[in-house]
Structure formats: structure tokens, C-alpha cells
Design an enzyme around this catalytic site. Structure first.
Site, PDB file in Angstrom:
ATOM      1  N   LYS A  83       0.432   4.543   6.902  1.00 47.46           N
ATOM      2  CA  LYS A  83      -0.124   5.373   5.836  1.00 47.46           C
ATOM      3  C   LYS A  83       0.502   6.762   5.901  1.00 47.46           C
ATOM      4  O   LYS A  83       1.221   7.095   6.839  1.00 47.46           O
ATOM      5  CB  LYS A  83      -1.655   5.507   5.973  1.00 47.46           C
ATOM      6  CG  LYS A  83      -2.428   4.192   5.976  1.00 47.46           C
ATOM      7  CD  LYS A  83      -2.383   3.459   4.654  1.00 47.46           C
ATOM      8  CE  LYS A  83      -3.165   2.147   4.720  1.00 47.46           C
ATOM      9  NZ  LYS A  83      -2.985   1.331   3.495  1.00 47.46           N
TER      10      LYS A  83
ATOM     11  N   SER B 265       0.808  -1.227   0.000  1.00 49.72           N
ATOM     12  CA  SER B 265       0.000   0.000   0.000  1.00 49.72           C
ATOM     13  C   SER B 265       0.837   1.272   0.000  1.00 49.72           C
ATOM     14  O   SER B 265       0.338   2.344  -0.351  1.00 49.72           O
ATOM     15  CB  SER B 265      -0.949   0.010   1.202  1.00 49.72           C
ATOM     16  OG  SER B 265      -0.229   0.168   2.407  1.00 49.72           O
TER      17      SER B 265
END
Length: 252
Positions: A153, A79
Site C-alpha cells: 500500500k 489495489s
């Protein structure tokens, strides 16, 4: 007759005195031998004692670092590629989260799964796998934790920000201004999911750099506008530490 006995008494006294001196001499030599033996034993064991002290000091430092300053984390998914790749080990500054209010847009953060963000992933190693040594090193923070429900993230918006995707040029908007995102994986768009949200107080809007393979705030818009609480942040990732060929500092 009394005069004849006196020489014998003096000779007996001299004999006893010489005997005492001899005993004291032998006792002194024995004591010196014992002292020399103790000193030799101390000299032989000193390197081991120094090594144990050094190991104990290193252990204390490692525990303090893991608890309050820096911890290593393994990256289990794609990701965040191409910024961080699967299998990379990143170092996380935990002091940032302790200070509070210091996180900014563009920071890469590790936070606890708020619920439903981390799904079953076969690339995640079971916590007990790898034996006692790995478990011990992991507990000290010398190896990254495996099997934990941590998420990594990039911060896109902080408290009070309005985030919109996207403008006519396909760029992400923050507070009405287009955002430059050089970190987004080459060949992908800032987002294929249209949205417009405002970040609540004390929360963060986060996205992965690989937007096509990132289950991030966009996938949870119905829950607090997809944001995560600042208090769940473990720390800010500041460097890729492993493999050595990819060692570098992480910027914005």
C-alpha cells in the site's frame, strides 16, 4: 692373483653405478610424466572450478541481498493500479525498514498482514507450486515469494498526522491541508468512505492507489484507527522490475 681380481671388481662397480644411474633416469622420467599428467588434469578442471567459485559467490551475494537489502515481490491484486498492475514484480528496499523512522508520506511499502487484511485470493500461487527450481530461486530472493501474506500500500499518514476525508472539494486532508494525489487511479475519488483519524505513535495509515478496489486502513478503522505498526514493514518498494516493458522507478 689379487691384482687380477681388481679389474673385475672395478667392472662390477661400474655396472652397478650405470644400473643405478639408469634406474634414477627412468624414475625421473616417470615422475616428470606424472607431474605433466597432474598439470594437464588441473588445466582441464580449472574452468569448472572457476565456474563453481563464481556460482558460489553469486549465491552468497543473493542470500545477503535477500536477507538485508533487496527482495522481489509479486503483486497479486489490483489495489495499487494503475501505479502497479497485477502480475508486476516490484523490488523492495529492506534497508529502509531496518533503519526505522525513515518512511514518509507517499512511500509505497510492503508489510506483513497485521491480521484480516489478506483474504483468500485465487490469484495467489501456492508456495510449493512450480517445482524445486522455483522454490530454490524464491528462497534466494531471485524470484518473488508466492502465497505469502504480504500487503503493498501507499503511506498516507505517519505518526501524529491527522487524516480526514474529505473537504468540500472532495480532496483528502492531512493536518488540515489538502493533499495532491496524482497517483490515484484515474476516474476514482480519493475515498468514498468519510473518516477522520489521528495516527498513533509508531504506526502508519495506508491506502491503495485504486481506492475502489483496495481493502486498506479505511476498512479497519476500528483497529488502531486502521493503522499498521512500522515494525511490520518489510521495506519500501522502489522499482517495477518485471515485465521489462514496465520497468521504472517508483516515486511519490
Amino acid at each position: 692373483m689379487g691384482r687380477r681380481r681388481r679389474p673385475r671388481a672395478r667392472r662390477a662397480d661400474r655396472t652397478r653405478a650405470e644400473g643405478c644411474q639408469s634406474s634414477r633416469g627412468e624414475g625421473g622420467r616417470a615422475e616428470r610424466r606424472r607431474r605433466a599428467q597432474r598439470a594437464a588434469r588441473r588445466a582441464r578442471t580449472r574452468p569448472l572450478r572457476d565456474l563453481l567459485r563464481l556460482a558460489g559467490g553469486a549465491l552468497v551475494v543473493a542470500v545477503l541481498l535477500k536477507s538485508f537489502a533487496v527482495e522481489a515481490f509479486a503483486i497479486p491484486s489490483a489495489s495499487m493500479s494503475d501505479t502497479i498492475l497485477v502480475g508486476d514484480r516490484v523490488l523492495v528496499d529492506k534497508v529502509t525498514s531496518l533503519r526505522g523512522g525513515q518512511l514518509q508520506r507517499g512511500d509505497i511499502v510492503v508489510f506483513d498482514d497485521p491480521g484480516g487484511w489478506v483474504t483468500a485470493d485465487p490469484s495467489r500461487t501456492a508456495a510449493g507450486e512450480g517445482g524445486i527450481l522455483r522454490s530454490a530461486l524464491t528462497g534466494l530472493g531471485l524470484l518473488p515469494r508466492a502465497g505469502e501474506r504480504d500487503v503493498i500500500k501507499r503511506v498516507i499518514g505517519v505518526s501524529g498526522d491527522t487524516i480526514e476525508c474529505c473537504n468540500a472539494d472532495g480532496r483528502l486532508m492531512v493536518n488540515g491541508e489538502p493533499v495532491d494525489e496524482p497517483y490515484v487511479k484515474t476516474g476514482t475519488q480519493p475515498s468514498e468512505i468519510p473518516f477522520e483519524i489521528k495516527v498513533p505513535e509508531g504506526r502508519l495509515f495506508v491506502m491503495g492507489d485504486n481506492r475502489l478496489q483496495s481493502s486498506d486502513s479505511r476498512a479497519h478503522l476500528t483497529q488502531e484507527n486502521g493503522t499498521v505498526a512500522e515494525e511490520t514493514v518489510v521495506g519500501r518498494a522502489f522499482a517495477v522490475a518485471w515485465p521489462l516493458s514496465r520497468w521504472r522507478l517508483l516515486g511519490k
